[in-house]
Design a protein around this motif. Structure first.
Motif, PDB file in Angstrom:
ATOM      1  N   ASP A  28       1.112  -2.917   4.693  1.00  0.00           N
ATOM      2  CA  ASP A  28       2.307  -2.908   3.843  1.00  0.00           C
ATOM      3  C   ASP A  28       1.941  -3.212   2.393  1.00  0.00           C
ATOM      4  O   ASP A  28       2.427  -2.559   1.461  1.00  0.00           O
ATOM      5  N   LYS A  49       2.252  -0.462  -0.836  1.00  0.00           N
ATOM      6  CA  LYS A  49       3.247  -0.811  -1.847  1.00  0.00           C
ATOM      7  C   LYS A  49       2.636  -1.222  -3.181  1.00  0.00           C
ATOM      8  O   LYS A  49       3.190  -0.915  -4.247  1.00  0.00           O
ATOM      9  N   ASN A  50       1.479  -1.902  -3.136  1.00  0.00           N
ATOM     10  CA  ASN A  50       0.998  -2.577  -4.336  1.00  0.00           C
ATOM     11  C   ASN A  50      -0.371  -2.138  -4.830  1.00  0.00           C
ATOM     12  O   ASN A  50      -0.824  -2.628  -5.870  1.00  0.00           O
ATOM     13  N   ARG A  57       2.701   4.406  -2.552  1.00  0.00           N
ATOM     14  CA  ARG A  57       3.472   4.620  -3.784  1.00  0.00           C
ATOM     15  C   ARG A  57       2.585   4.996  -4.966  1.00  0.00           C
ATOM     16  O   ARG A  57       3.068   5.512  -5.971  1.00  0.00           O
TER      17      ARG A  57
END
Length: 308
Positions: free
Chosen positions: A191, A195-196, A220
């Motif tokens: 996750d 996301k990061n 992303r």
């Protein structure tokens, strides 16, 4: 059965149609063959008139081969295959002389060069009259017309005349440069990664590694894509982001850190293939047997730079 001038003209027309299928436009065919566009048009038009069939159709986006043309193209491919088979007749049955064409992607060429360079050098010294010709690209040569004698690819080719003679799995992982880890930190889990963190990738990897593709689809921040393994290597080493690499390959890149090996571990499949009708020709067989040894052996995972 006797042939006449009209039959010879048909053969030439079929070869022009085959050339069009490879180069995509009549102008490109003309430039490649040293002919005029008018000549290309004449031969294809004559064959269309003779068979009362349209092989090519044009629209606003260009000229493409019709379904009827694709049927005729199979005849042309058989002719081209026969022409390439003539190359084999000049050699004695027991000799290992001449050219062996080997098709593969850039990463696989680098794999052979990195893991077996001494063996390859010794092999070539043992067969001084044998010449390896590598065809490197992101698409495989057309083995149905013997553009290559042997292929190494990430998946079996869709051709019933091509035989898989060896296969293996190459262990892969995710890696990043030390500079990237110092700046962005180590991903805590999947996750956190999607996301990061910033991802870099080689286009074909997502096609052949489903687990990696799932990560890419969720990510992303895909900041860099390339069709070159050497460009991917530079991106990883330059700290662009996190990317996939075979474990042996990453070991050759200074200052790379493996990212969360317990969570991100992949297998990339490798297939060694040859054309059924020519694989036992001595010059091809000796190369194929050599490559089977290389592909069949286990490669040690040397990369020990791990931070979690």
């Amino acid at each position: 059965i006797m042939i006449n001038k009209k039959d010879i003209s048909k053969l030439e027309s079929l070869l022009y149609l085959y050339a069009f299928s490879k180069h995509g436009s009549k102008r490109a065919v003309a430039e490649k063959l040293g002919a005029s566009v008018d000549t290309v048009n004449k031969y294809i038009s004559d064959l269309q008139a003779e068979t009362k069939t349209y092989f090519l159709k044009s629209n606003g986006r260009g000229t493409f081969i019709t379904p009827e043309g694709k049927r005729v193209l199979k005849v042309a491919e058989n002719i081209v295959r026969s022409l390439h088979e003539l190359d084999n007749f000049g050699e004695e049955a027991s000799s290992c002389k001449g050219i062996v064409r080997l098709g593969m992607m850039d990463a696989l060429a680098d794999y052979l060069g990195s893991t077996a360079k001494h063996e390859i050098c010794s092999f070539l010294e043992s067969y001084p009259d044998l010449h390896l010709e590598t065809i490197i690209g992101n698409t495989m040569p057309d083995m149905s017309t013997l553009e290559a004698d042997i292929c190494i690819h990430y998946e079996p080719l869709e051709n019933s005349d091509v035989e898989v003679v060896a296969a293996k799995k190459i262990r892969c992982g995710l890696f990043a440069a030390q500079d990237y880890i110092d700046k962005y930190g180590m991903p805590k889990d999947l996750d956190d990664l999607v996301k990061n963190h910033r991802l870099v990738m080689k286009n074909v990897h997502s096609l052949h590694v489903p687990r990696l593709n799932a990560i890419i689809n969720k990510s992303r921040h895909i900041v860099y894509k390339t069709n070159s393994v050497f460009s991917l290597r530079d991106a990883l080493q330059g700290g662009f982001g996190i990317g996939m690499s075979p474990l042996w390959y990453a070991d050759s890149i200074p200052n790379l850190i493996r990212v969360c090996p317990d969570s991100f571990d992949f297998d990339l499949k490798l297939y060694l293939m040859a054309y059924k009708d020519t694989k036992d020709i001595p010059r091809i067989k000796v190369v194929l047997d050599f490559l089977k040894q290389i592909v069949g052996r286990d490669e040690p995972a040397k990369n020990t730079q791990v931070r979690q």
